[in-house]
Scaffold this motif. Structure first.
Motif, PDB file in Angstrom:
ATOM      1  N   ILE A  87       4.070  -8.448  -1.132  1.00 30.38           N
ATOM      2  CA  ILE A  87       4.195  -7.016  -1.441  1.00 30.38           C
ATOM      3  C   ILE A  87       5.636  -6.603  -1.721  1.00 30.38           C
ATOM      4  CG2 ILE A  87       3.827  -4.683  -0.540  1.00 30.38           C
ATOM      5  CD1 ILE A  87       1.584  -5.881   1.229  1.00 30.38           C
ATOM      6  N   LEU A  88       6.523  -6.851  -0.777  1.00 28.35           N
ATOM      7  CA  LEU A  88       7.881  -6.313  -0.878  1.00 28.35           C
ATOM      8  C   LEU A  88       8.714  -7.024  -1.929  1.00 28.35           C
ATOM      9  CD1 LEU A  88       8.541  -5.920   2.962  1.00 28.35           C
ATOM     10  CD2 LEU A  88       7.911  -4.120   1.339  1.00 28.35           C
ATOM     11  N   ARG A  89       8.716  -8.349  -1.912  1.00 28.21           N
ATOM     12  CA  ARG A  89       9.514  -9.086  -2.895  1.00 28.21           C
ATOM     13  C   ARG A  89       9.028  -8.841  -4.319  1.00 28.21           C
ATOM     14  NH1 ARG A  89      10.588 -15.460  -2.312  1.00 28.21           N
ATOM     15  NH2 ARG A  89       8.311 -15.528  -2.510  1.00 28.21           N
ATOM     16  N   PRO A  90       7.705  -8.918  -4.609  1.00 32.39           N
ATOM     17  CA  PRO A  90       7.252  -8.625  -5.973  1.00 32.39           C
ATOM     18  C   PRO A  90       7.620  -7.218  -6.447  1.00 32.39           C
ATOM     19  CG  PRO A  90       5.518  -9.738  -4.761  1.00 32.39           C
ATOM     20  CD  PRO A  90       6.589  -9.401  -3.766  1.00 32.39           C
ATOM     21  N   ALA A  91       7.744  -6.276  -5.494  1.00 34.79           N
ATOM     22  CA  ALA A  91       8.100  -4.906  -5.870  1.00 34.79           C
ATOM     23  C   ALA A  91       9.614  -4.704  -5.954  1.00 34.79           C
ATOM     24  CB  ALA A  91       7.501  -3.925  -4.859  1.00 34.79           C
ATOM     25  N   LEU A 119       0.932  -0.164   5.373  1.00 36.43           N
ATOM     26  CA  LEU A 119       2.127   0.678   5.472  1.00 36.43           C
ATOM     27  C   LEU A 119       3.232   0.162   4.572  1.00 36.43           C
ATOM     28  CD1 LEU A 119       2.196   1.295   9.338  1.00 36.43           C
ATOM     29  CD2 LEU A 119       1.759   3.014   7.580  1.00 36.43           C
ATOM     30  N   PHE A 120       3.458  -1.144   4.587  1.00 37.82           N
ATOM     31  CA  PHE A 120       4.473  -1.730   3.712  1.00 37.82           C
ATOM     32  C   PHE A 120       4.099  -1.547   2.245  1.00 37.82           C
ATOM     33  CE2 PHE A 120       5.397  -4.821   7.410  1.00 37.82           C
ATOM     34  CZ  PHE A 120       6.376  -3.978   7.921  1.00 37.82           C
ATOM     35  N   ARG A 121       2.808  -1.646   1.937  1.00 33.33           N
ATOM     36  CA  ARG A 121       2.351  -1.481   0.553  1.00 33.33           C
ATOM     37  C   ARG A 121       2.608  -0.045   0.075  1.00 33.33           C
ATOM     38  NH1 ARG A 121      -1.095  -4.855  -1.651  1.00 33.33           N
ATOM     39  NH2 ARG A 121      -2.059  -5.346   0.367  1.00 33.33           N
ATOM     40  N   SER A 122       2.346   0.922   0.969  1.00 32.96           N
ATOM     41  CA  SER A 122       2.580   2.321   0.605  1.00 32.96           C
ATOM     42  C   SER A 122       4.041   2.566   0.257  1.00 32.96           C
ATOM     43  CB  SER A 122       2.163   3.238   1.769  1.00 32.96           C
ATOM     44  OG  SER A 122       0.780   3.125   2.024  1.00 32.96           O
ATOM     45  N   TYR A 123       4.928   1.906   1.001  1.00 32.71           N
ATOM     46  CA  TYR A 123       6.354   2.071   0.712  1.00 32.71           C
ATOM     47  C   TYR A 123       6.743   1.357  -0.575  1.00 32.71           C
ATOM     48  CZ  TYR A 123      11.419   1.543   1.131  1.00 32.71           C
ATOM     49  OH  TYR A 123      12.765   1.561   0.882  1.00 32.71           O
ATOM     50  N   ALA A 124       6.254   0.140  -0.756  1.00 32.68           N
ATOM     51  CA  ALA A 124       6.685  -0.671  -1.895  1.00 32.68           C
ATOM     52  C   ALA A 124       6.218  -0.118  -3.224  1.00 32.68           C
ATOM     53  CB  ALA A 124       6.183  -2.105  -1.717  1.00 32.68           C
TER      54      ALA A 124
END
Length: 504
Positions: free
Chosen positions: A138-142, A97-102
């Protein structure tokens, strides 16, 4: 827009520095912010204001299973990207789910807000690890900014005590404090100082509570709101503190009992233990936990150089809890029978004595505001109260070790005009405090704080004698070239927050 944010800020007093900090962090690549604070202090409102105008997915967890919260997040994610929700879709895990957002591009830096983080941790104890891994991989790299709001002090304490790895990834832990009385003054520029003191003695620095009192101009009107909202079983405040305690601890009986003991004037550990017939160690554990939750605080005489549990006194950290446990909780049996009149009359008769303590806390703020503006020559190393072995109390005491000065102040919260005779009695009483003998080579500065205008003779006395200061609300009288000073930087120009001092 900037104009819309400024308009919103006029209604959102006291959070300008926090908002500025969040906006500065938004410009930093490595931004995982944890926001915490006591119940209803304005954590979510602050973050929503910060998120205004930014690409943000704001998810508020609920008291549901992990599966149901993931489904709610998935539905919100589909709505954010304007996609149709497939009710038959198997809900991905949090990582996906977090990946889909990021992975979805945006014109500006995206912000992911997770509110009520503690509910996700309660539903799945491994969620902090999941969130940390998602942030790191996921989130920080994006380039996503992650903001997590935690409303439960006990869950946060458990995370901190276990040195949870998630906390090691947090780049900023923003602890949102209750709003100060001086900030409250700026939010209510057309209310009198005395009215706001009485309102603060009931609500403390919780803006949500203030809304119930917005049309209650006088103290009597405010007590009318109390009767309606605290004493009636349908009132919004009727169960508020009990709900707050039961949400934080497994066995609330001991905690409610200790807080009730403080409310009836048992301030020391031995007094509380004897009153409740509890073991002192048992009481100490409860007090320590309540202090960690931000509900009570301990205080030593300002002259004590080291912590001494035997001399420590325990007080409520916020006025609202003090008011509720003093006037509402002991009369629950009456109130459940619909007898609100007796409780209301008791409040009316005793409110002035109750509010006097919180007026002393307000007066400490005014004293510190005067120091900040260099309104008088005093460098404060330590401020608080003073009491001796005989129980004699000085409301406000402060030390200036650089210039070898000690400040002793009395607070008068009453419908009486402060007189010179009263003030001279206070100075005389201070001269008999033997526990202050160690400061016999310190110059004594005496102060008086009141909500009412002092008599002319007392004002003249302050204007013509060194080391005497009078605070009438926001007005300071002292020996100077001018007649009086206004503590204006903090309290004047309340609509704009800017401007120079006025003389009076």
């Amino acid at each position: 827009s900037e104009q819309a944010i400024e308009v919103a800020m006029r209604k959102f007093v006291g959070r300008r520095s926090e908002l500025k900090l969040l906006n500065n962090v938004y410009e930093v690549d490595d931004a995982f912010v944890l926001v915490s604070g006591i119940r209803h202090v304005g954590k979510s409102s602050l973050v929503r204001l910060f998120a205004n105008g930014k690409p943000v997915l704001y998810f508020g967890a609920r008291e549901l299973s992990d599966e149901m919260n993931r489904r709610a997040f998935y539905d919100q994610l589909c709505g954010y990207f304007k996609e149709n929700i497939n009710p038959d879709q198997e809900i991905p895990d949090w990582t996906e789910l977090f990946r889909s957002y990021a992975e979805r591009p945006e014109s500006d830096r995206k912000v992911l807000v997770i509110d009520n983080l503690e509910l996700l941790i309660t539903a799945d104890s491994n969620f902090p690890r999941t969130l940390r891994n998602a942030w790191e991989k996921i989130l920080r790299p994006a380039g996503v900014m992650l903001v997590a709001i935690i409303a439960s002090g006990s869950v946060l304490i458990n995370l901190e005590s276990s040195h949870n790895p998630m906390l090691g990834s947090v780049s900023l832990h923003l602890r949102v404090p209750p709003i100060s009385f001086i900030e409250m003054l700026r939010d209510y520029p057309h209310r009198s100082y005395g009215e706001l003191v009485s309102m603060y003695a009931i609500t403390g620095g919780i803006p949500l509570y203030w809304r119930f009192f917005k049309n209650a101009m006088s103290t009597l009107d405010q007590l009318g709101v109390v009767r309606e909202q605290m004493l009636e079983q349908t009132g919004w405040f009727y169960n508020e503190p009990v709900n707050q305690i039961t949400a934080e601890v497994y066995e609330p009986t001991e905690y409610l009992s200790v807080m009730q003991a403080i409310a009836v004037g048992k301030f020391t550990l031995p007094e509380i233990a004897a009153f409740l017939k509890y073991r002192p160690k048992q009481v100490q554990v409860v007090l320590d936990n309540l202090q960690a939750l931000g509900l009570v605080r301990s205080e030593m005489p300002v002259t004590e150089k080291r912590a001494n549990p035997k001399k420590a006194r325990w007080f409520f950290a916020q006025p609202f809890l003090d008011f509720w446990f003093t006037f509402v909780y002991p009369r629950r049996a009456q109130l459940e029978c619909g007898n609100t009149l007796g409780a209301y009359e008791f409040i009316r008769q005793n409110f002035e004595a109750f509010a006097e303590y919180w007026f002393s806390r307000v007066s400490m703020e005014m004293f510190q505001a005067g120091l900040k503006q260099k309104s008088f020559d005093f460098v404060c190393d330590k401020i608080g109260s003073f009491w001796d072995r005989s129980g004699n109390l000085v409301d406000i005491a402060a030390l200036d070790n650089l210039h070898k000065k000690i400040f002793l102040g009395e607070c008068i919260y009453a419908n009486e005009t402060p007189t010179l005779a009263d003030f001279e009695d206070f100075i005389k009483d201070c001269g008999q405090l033997q526990d202050l003998n160690r400061y016999k080579d310190y110059t004594r500065v005496y102060g008086l704080f009141s909500t009412r205008h002092p008599e002319r003779e007392l004002i003249d006395y302050a204007m013509n004698n060194d080391n005497i200061v009078l605070f009438e609300g926001t007005t300071l009288y002292r020996k100077t070239d001018e007649a009086s000073d206004r503590l204006s930087e903090q309290t004047e120009n309340k609509q704009t927050g800017d401007g120079d001092s006025d003389s009076k």
